[in-house]
Design a protein around this motif. Structure first.
Motif, PDB file in Angstrom:
ATOM      1  N   TYR A  49       0.828  -1.206   0.000  1.00 24.72           N
ATOM      2  CA  TYR A  49       0.000   0.000   0.000  1.00 24.72           C
ATOM      3  C   TYR A  49       0.863   1.257   0.000  1.00 24.72           C
ATOM      4  O   TYR A  49       0.564   2.225  -0.696  1.00 24.72           O
ATOM      5  CB  TYR A  49      -0.949   0.024   1.202  1.00 24.72           C
ATOM      6  CG  TYR A  49      -2.204  -0.775   0.977  1.00 24.72           C
ATOM      7  CD1 TYR A  49      -3.149  -0.379   0.029  1.00 24.72           C
ATOM      8  CD2 TYR A  49      -2.459  -1.922   1.709  1.00 24.72           C
ATOM      9  CE1 TYR A  49      -4.293  -1.111  -0.181  1.00 24.72           C
ATOM     10  CE2 TYR A  49      -3.600  -2.659   1.498  1.00 24.72           C
ATOM     11  CZ  TYR A  49      -4.522  -2.247   0.553  1.00 24.72           C
ATOM     12  OH  TYR A  49      -5.651  -2.980   0.341  1.00 24.72           O
ATOM     13  N   ALA A  50       1.942   1.256   0.789  1.00 27.63           N
ATOM     14  CA  ALA A  50       2.836   2.415   0.826  1.00 27.63           C
ATOM     15  C   ALA A  50       3.423   2.664  -0.553  1.00 27.63           C
ATOM     16  O   ALA A  50       3.495   3.813  -1.015  1.00 27.63           O
ATOM     17  CB  ALA A  50       3.937   2.202   1.858  1.00 27.63           C
ATOM     18  N   LEU A  51       3.806   1.606  -1.244  1.00 32.20           N
ATOM     19  CA  LEU A  51       4.360   1.744  -2.593  1.00 32.20           C
ATOM     20  C   LEU A  51       3.289   2.214  -3.578  1.00 32.20           C
ATOM     21  O   LEU A  51       3.534   3.089  -4.414  1.00 32.20           O
ATOM     22  CB  LEU A  51       4.966   0.417  -3.050  1.00 32.20           C
ATOM     23  CG  LEU A  51       5.659   0.414  -4.403  1.00 32.20           C
ATOM     24  CD1 LEU A  51       6.827   1.407  -4.419  1.00 32.20           C
ATOM     25  CD2 LEU A  51       6.157  -0.989  -4.716  1.00 32.20           C
ATOM     26  N   LEU A  52       2.095   1.666  -3.447  1.00 33.13           N
ATOM     27  CA  LEU A  52       0.997   2.022  -4.346  1.00 33.13           C
ATOM     28  C   LEU A  52       0.670   3.509  -4.260  1.00 33.13           C
ATOM     29  O   LEU A  52       0.404   4.151  -5.271  1.00 33.13           O
ATOM     30  CB  LEU A  52      -0.241   1.187  -3.997  1.00 33.13           C
ATOM     31  CG  LEU A  52      -1.501   1.445  -4.811  1.00 33.13           C
ATOM     32  CD1 LEU A  52      -1.280   1.095  -6.278  1.00 33.13           C
ATOM     33  CD2 LEU A  52      -2.655   0.655  -4.243  1.00 33.13           C
ATOM     34  N   TYR A  53       0.690   4.056  -3.054  1.00 37.10           N
ATOM     35  CA  TYR A  53       0.301   5.448  -2.862  1.00 37.10           C
ATOM     36  C   TYR A  53       1.502   6.384  -2.730  1.00 37.10           C
ATOM     37  O   TYR A  53       1.361   7.513  -2.279  1.00 37.10           O
ATOM     38  CB  TYR A  53      -0.613   5.572  -1.639  1.00 37.10           C
ATOM     39  CG  TYR A  53      -1.904   4.812  -1.816  1.00 37.10           C
ATOM     40  CD1 TYR A  53      -2.774   5.123  -2.852  1.00 37.10           C
ATOM     41  CD2 TYR A  53      -2.247   3.766  -0.971  1.00 37.10           C
ATOM     42  CE1 TYR A  53      -3.957   4.435  -3.043  1.00 37.10           C
ATOM     43  CE2 TYR A  53      -3.429   3.064  -1.151  1.00 37.10           C
ATOM     44  CZ  TYR A  53      -4.274   3.401  -2.181  1.00 37.10           C
ATOM     45  OH  TYR A  53      -5.433   2.715  -2.369  1.00 37.10           O
ATOM     46  N   SER A  54       2.689   5.961  -3.144  1.00 34.15           N
ATOM     47  CA  SER A  54       3.864   6.826  -3.083  1.00 34.15           C
ATOM     48  C   SER A  54       4.006   7.586  -4.395  1.00 34.15           C
ATOM     49  O   SER A  54       3.481   7.178  -5.434  1.00 34.15           O
ATOM     50  CB  SER A  54       5.122   5.997  -2.818  1.00 34.15           C
ATOM     51  OG  SER A  54       5.374   5.127  -3.905  1.00 34.15           O
ATOM     52  N   ASP A  55       4.698   8.691  -4.332  1.00 30.31           N
ATOM     53  CA  ASP A  55       5.005   9.498  -5.518  1.00 30.31           C
ATOM     54  C   ASP A  55       3.765   9.903  -6.313  1.00 30.31           C
ATOM     55  O   ASP A  55       3.763   9.866  -7.547  1.00 30.31           O
ATOM     56  CB  ASP A  55       5.991   8.763  -6.438  1.00 30.31           C
ATOM     57  CG  ASP A  55       7.318   8.483  -5.748  1.00 30.31           C
ATOM     58  OD1 ASP A  55       7.772   9.361  -4.970  1.00 30.31           O
ATOM     59  OD2 ASP A  55       7.888   7.400  -5.960  1.00 30.31           O
ATOM     60  N   PRO A  74      -8.389   3.742   4.066  1.00 32.00           N
ATOM     61  CA  PRO A  74      -7.914   4.032   5.426  1.00 32.00           C
ATOM     62  C   PRO A  74      -6.697   4.956   5.384  1.00 32.00           C
ATOM     63  O   PRO A  74      -5.921   4.923   4.413  1.00 32.00           O
ATOM     64  CB  PRO A  74      -7.529   2.653   5.970  1.00 32.00           C
ATOM     65  CG  PRO A  74      -7.166   1.870   4.751  1.00 32.00           C
ATOM     66  CD  PRO A  74      -8.063   2.387   3.651  1.00 32.00           C
ATOM     67  N   GLN A  75      -6.553   5.779   6.398  1.00 31.35           N
ATOM     68  CA  GLN A  75      -5.361   6.613   6.504  1.00 31.35           C
ATOM     69  C   GLN A  75      -4.198   5.703   6.863  1.00 31.35           C
ATOM     70  O   GLN A  75      -4.244   4.979   7.851  1.00 31.35           O
ATOM     71  CB  GLN A  75      -5.533   7.687   7.593  1.00 31.35           C
ATOM     72  CG  GLN A  75      -4.297   8.530   7.837  1.00 31.35           C
ATOM     73  CD  GLN A  75      -3.958   9.430   6.655  1.00 31.35           C
ATOM     74  OE1 GLN A  75      -4.827  10.128   6.158  1.00 31.35           O
ATOM     75  NE2 GLN A  75      -2.728   9.403   6.206  1.00 31.35           N
ATOM     76  N   GLN A  76      -3.187   5.698   6.038  1.00 29.28           N
ATOM     77  CA  GLN A  76      -2.002   4.886   6.292  1.00 29.28           C
ATOM     78  C   GLN A  76      -1.081   5.619   7.242  1.00 29.28           C
ATOM     79  O   GLN A  76      -0.910   6.834   7.125  1.00 29.28           O
ATOM     80  CB  GLN A  76      -1.269   4.577   4.981  1.00 29.28           C
ATOM     81  CG  GLN A  76      -2.108   3.818   3.971  1.00 29.28           C
ATOM     82  CD  GLN A  76      -2.489   2.435   4.452  1.00 29.28           C
ATOM     83  OE1 GLN A  76      -1.690   1.702   4.988  1.00 29.28           O
ATOM     84  NE2 GLN A  76      -3.747   2.082   4.267  1.00 29.28           N
ATOM     85  N   ALA A  77      -0.480   4.908   8.160  1.00 29.93           N
ATOM     86  CA  ALA A  77       0.400   5.511   9.147  1.00 29.93           C
ATOM     87  C   ALA A  77       1.579   6.212   8.481  1.00 29.93           C
ATOM     88  O   ALA A  77       2.056   7.224   8.959  1.00 29.93           O
ATOM     89  CB  ALA A  77       0.912   4.450  10.124  1.00 29.93           C
ATOM     90  N   SER A  78       2.035   5.680   7.344  1.00 33.32           N
ATOM     91  CA  SER A  78       3.196   6.268   6.671  1.00 33.32           C
ATOM     92  C   SER A  78       2.816   7.461   5.809  1.00 33.32           C
ATOM     93  O   SER A  78       3.687   8.134   5.289  1.00 33.32           O
ATOM     94  CB  SER A  78       3.881   5.198   5.808  1.00 33.32           C
ATOM     95  OG  SER A  78       2.974   4.731   4.826  1.00 33.32           O
ATOM     96  N   ARG A  79       1.524   7.717   5.643  1.00 36.99           N
ATOM     97  CA  ARG A  79       1.075   8.838   4.807  1.00 36.99           C
ATOM     98  C   ARG A  79       0.913  10.071   5.682  1.00 36.99           C
ATOM     99  O   ARG A  79       0.583   9.983   6.840  1.00 36.99           O
ATOM    100  CB  ARG A  79      -0.269   8.519   4.144  1.00 36.99           C
ATOM    101  CG  ARG A  79      -0.262   7.305   3.259  1.00 36.99           C
ATOM    102  CD  ARG A  79       0.490   7.472   1.986  1.00 36.99           C
ATOM    103  NE  ARG A  79      -0.045   8.610   1.248  1.00 36.99           N
ATOM    104  CZ  ARG A  79       0.559   9.181   0.250  1.00 36.99           C
ATOM    105  NH1 ARG A  79       1.741   8.752  -0.130  1.00 36.99           N
ATOM    106  NH2 ARG A  79       0.035  10.187  -0.382  1.00 36.99           N
ATOM    107  N   PRO A  80       1.088  11.264   5.102  1.00 34.91           N
ATOM    108  CA  PRO A  80       0.908  12.504   5.870  1.00 34.91           C
ATOM    109  C   PRO A  80      -0.531  12.737   6.272  1.00 34.91           C
ATOM    110  O   PRO A  80      -1.431  12.265   5.683  1.00 34.91           O
ATOM    111  CB  PRO A  80       1.403  13.584   4.917  1.00 34.91           C
ATOM    112  CG  PRO A  80       1.450  12.974   3.554  1.00 34.91           C
ATOM    113  CD  PRO A  80       1.491  11.490   3.739  1.00 34.91           C
TER     114      PRO A  80
END
Length: 80
Positions: A49-55, A74-80
């Motif tokens: 998910y982090a990779l999918l929503y990066s950049d 859902p709000q991902q912990a690694s997302r702002p």
């Protein structure tokens, strides 16, 4: 042989799926195998998910933020 059955009469059908569900769970665990690590699987999903929503470009980021705010994602912990 004629049956006098009122077509408006409801017929009760009860099925107990407890045994079937227990058998299904046993088969799922057997198929997964003894080396399955659920914590590693969850971490792998989070990384995906982090990779999918990066950049994301600004428009994609706005769409992502709107979907999170609407409760679709859902709000991902690694997302702002």
């Amino acid at each position: 042989m004629a049956h006098d059955h009122d077509p408006t009469e409801l017929i009760s059908l009860d099925f107990d799926l407890t045994l079937h569900e227990a058998r299904r769970r046993v088969e799922v665990i057997a198929a997964i195998g003894p080396l399955w690590d659920p914590i590693a699987a969850i971490r792998g999903e989070e990384a995906a998910y982090a990779l999918l929503y990066s950049d994301l470009d600004p428009d994609q980021q706005r769409t992502y933020d709107n979907l999170v705010q609407a409760g679709v994602l859902p709000q991902q912990a690694s997302r702002p």
